[in-house]
Design a protein around this motif. Sequence first.
Motif, mmCIF file in Angstrom:
data_model
loop_
_atom_site.group_PDB
_atom_site.id
_atom_site.type_symbol
_atom_site.label_atom_id
_atom_site.label_comp_id
_atom_site.label_asym_id
_atom_site.label_seq_id
_atom_site.Cartn_x
_atom_site.Cartn_y
_atom_site.Cartn_z
ATOM 1 N N ALA A 1 0.974 -1.332 -0.161
ATOM 2 C CA ALA A 1 -0.032 0.026 0.050
ATOM 3 C C ALA A 1 0.697 1.290 0.154
ATOM 4 O O ALA A 1 0.674 2.079 -0.870
ATOM 5 C CB ALA A 1 -0.793 -0.015 1.304
ATOM 6 N N LEU A 2 2.494 1.231 0.841
ATOM 7 C CA LEU A 2 3.195 2.151 1.172
ATOM 8 C C LEU A 2 3.309 2.807 -0.334
ATOM 9 O O LEU A 2 3.448 4.123 -1.055
ATOM 10 C CB LEU A 2 4.121 2.251 1.675
ATOM 11 C CG LEU A 2 3.762 2.188 3.413
ATOM 12 C CD1 LEU A 2 4.297 2.051 4.112
ATOM 13 C CD2 LEU A 2 2.899 3.908 3.627
ATOM 14 N N GLU B 1 2.388 2.138 -3.440
ATOM 15 C CA GLU B 1 1.414 2.517 -4.173
ATOM 16 C C GLU B 1 1.329 4.287 -4.054
ATOM 17 O O GLU B 1 1.132 4.779 -5.086
ATOM 18 C CB GLU B 1 0.028 2.329 -4.271
ATOM 19 C CG GLU B 1 -0.326 -0.025 -4.614
ATOM 20 C CD GLU B 1 -1.850 0.620 -3.992
ATOM 21 O OE1 GLU B 1 -2.294 0.535 -3.468
ATOM 22 O OE2 GLU B 1 -2.150 -1.403 -4.298
ATOM 23 N N HIS B 2 2.056 4.578 -2.977
ATOM 24 C CA HIS B 2 1.709 6.154 -2.888
ATOM 25 C C HIS B 2 3.262 6.784 -3.299
ATOM 26 O O HIS B 2 3.767 7.859 -2.914
ATOM 27 C CB HIS B 2 1.063 6.162 -1.530
ATOM 28 C CG HIS B 2 0.246 6.270 -0.865
ATOM 29 N ND1 HIS B 2 -0.872 7.209 -1.917
ATOM 30 C CD2 HIS B 2 -0.813 5.338 -0.697
ATOM 31 C CE1 HIS B 2 -1.964 6.985 -1.102
ATOM 32 N NE2 HIS B 2 -2.021 5.259 -0.548
ATOM 33 N N GLY B 3 4.398 5.802 -3.488
ATOM 34 C CA GLY B 3 5.798 6.301 -3.949
ATOM 35 C C GLY B 3 6.178 6.732 -2.494
ATOM 36 O O GLY B 3 7.431 6.548 -2.825
ATOM 37 N N VAL B 4 6.013 5.707 -1.594
ATOM 38 C CA VAL B 4 6.512 5.597 -0.274
ATOM 39 C C VAL B 4 7.472 4.391 -0.337
ATOM 40 O O VAL B 4 6.624 2.966 -0.129
ATOM 41 C CB VAL B 4 6.218 5.358 0.950
ATOM 42 C CG1 VAL B 4 6.367 5.973 2.137
ATOM 43 C CG2 VAL B 4 4.945 7.237 0.894
ATOM 44 N N ALA C 1 -4.845 0.449 3.580
ATOM 45 C CA ALA C 1 -5.080 1.451 2.417
ATOM 46 C C ALA C 1 -4.749 2.660 3.390
ATOM 47 O O ALA C 1 -4.383 4.451 3.108
ATOM 48 C CB ALA C 1 -6.117 1.293 1.916
ATOM 49 N N ALA D 1 -1.338 3.937 5.001
ATOM 50 C CA ALA D 1 -1.089 4.028 3.341
ATOM 51 C C ALA D 1 -0.455 5.745 3.309
ATOM 52 O O ALA D 1 0.101 6.277 3.359
ATOM 53 C CB ALA D 1 -0.773 2.488 2.760
ATOM 54 N N ALA D 2 -1.854 6.154 3.271
ATOM 55 C CA ALA D 2 -2.261 7.558 3.096
ATOM 56 C C ALA D 2 -1.722 8.010 3.771
ATOM 57 O O ALA D 2 -1.698 9.276 3.113
ATOM 58 C CB ALA D 2 -3.694 7.219 2.619
ATOM 59 N N ALA E 1 1.983 8.520 3.818
ATOM 60 C CA ALA E 1 1.768 9.548 2.642
ATOM 61 C C ALA E 1 2.088 11.281 2.100
ATOM 62 O O ALA E 1 2.856 11.188 2.209
ATOM 63 C CB ALA E 1 1.381 9.315 1.466
ATOM 64 N N THR E 2 1.227 10.767 2.625
ATOM 65 C CA THR E 2 0.556 12.930 3.365
ATOM 66 C C THR E 2 1.934 13.668 4.437
ATOM 67 O O THR E 2 1.918 14.423 4.484
ATOM 68 C CB THR E 2 -0.733 13.181 3.888
ATOM 69 O OG1 THR E 2 -1.953 11.954 3.000
ATOM 70 C CG2 THR E 2 -1.210 14.468 3.920
ATOM 71 N N PRO F 1 6.529 11.787 -0.864
ATOM 72 C CA PRO F 1 7.029 10.921 -1.784
ATOM 73 C C PRO F 1 8.294 9.902 -1.088
ATOM 74 O O PRO F 1 9.519 10.729 -1.419
ATOM 75 C CB PRO F 1 6.911 10.642 -3.350
ATOM 76 C CG PRO F 1 5.759 12.050 -3.473
ATOM 77 C CD PRO F 1 6.379 11.946 -1.555
#
Length: 442
Positions: free
Chosen positions: A359-360, A362-365, A423, A426-427, A430-431, A435
Amino acid sequence: MLEGYRIEGRRAAEIAASVERAVGSGDLEPGQLLPPMRELATDLGVNPNTVAAAYRVLRERGVIETAGRRGSRVRPRPATTGRESVRVDVPEGVRNVASGNPDPALLPPLAKAFAAAGELADREPVLYGDDPVEPELARIARARLDADGVPEGPLAVASGSLDAIERVLGVHLKPGDTVAVEDPGWGSLLDLIPALGLRTVPVGVDDEGPLPDEVRRALDSGARALIVTDRVQNPTGAVVSSTRARALRSVLRQHPEILLIEDDHGYGIVDLPVHPLAGTTRHWAFVRSVAKAYGPDLRLAVLTGDEVTVDRVRGRQRLGAGWVSRLMQRAVVRLWSDGAVDPAVAAAYAVRRDLLIRALAEHGVRAHGRSGLNVWIPVPDETGAVARLLHAGWAVAPGARFRTSSPPGIRVTTSTLTEAEAAPLAAAVATAVGPGPTRSYV
């Protein structure tokens, strides 16, 4: 002399206690410079040798450090104020993914094991002078160590991994010696070493364990001991691979007098093989704990090593605690014999880690976690990330608890993470961090 605090005492022990109390209360802060010895001696009306003895005690206890003419100062992380103080208070309504604890739902029931151990104790009570190691525990442990390629050696039982490591360090090293440790690494270990009066030299890690070049540099610079986590490395989840183990053995062969300590505390909750380094050096110890698989309150670890090391550890135990309760040892025997921890437990932890890591991604993390209960996430601003995540409803562990000189990061415990939570967590990460750059955390 010192703004807001006056050191007191006439004897070395009193002076040392005065400083230590001030460090513990926060009146003397990490990094604060202490008075020169002669100046403090004059102020207290004592011989400078008395102050020198007090400062020596404080150094050996890991409270202060001395840098020649630059004087003595409170250590950046003194033993009196352990890394457990670097934690997040979790408000009501915030999801706690910072604890590092196993999932209680995946721990085996203990009642039958202890009942069986109690019944055996009624028939065959353990008395003073009996063997400190339960014979059946030794038999099962030795068979499993043999299967994993750990060299033959005598056995001892300690009250958990940290107790075993402390005892091994204590019987080989003297105050002032240097220990090479993983960075990032286990916070309790990073506290223990200076508390023993020892110095640390950091060794970077990646997903396959300690970096051979950094281990070589640490040993070449005079480190007397090396501590390696074979699997379930805390906080990164690293696992020493077969390739990395060969490289590390090559480095260790060039330093046969080094004390090698291996920590396999994740035994029972990991589905990746162990690649031991034991036997490469003259003095070595391999520690296997039951806490992660059977519960943190089962304070028991099996220790094997070379004959000198284990003999010294058992000799020192006899002068103190004597032995780890044979009642507890017999309960662990029953748990092992009954297969109380299902192999599916390791798979469950792996699924939860992978859910968050994917999930991370997918956020570029970028995140790390090949094994165990945690995921390590490099971040540009550790304090800011922790605060923003707390505001978003997630409590994570600050990386400062696990770092010496490595870049910032946060640790997320995924042991109880649900599929529905991966999810949104992870969001939020990311915030909070943006990234992540594609880079190593060493």
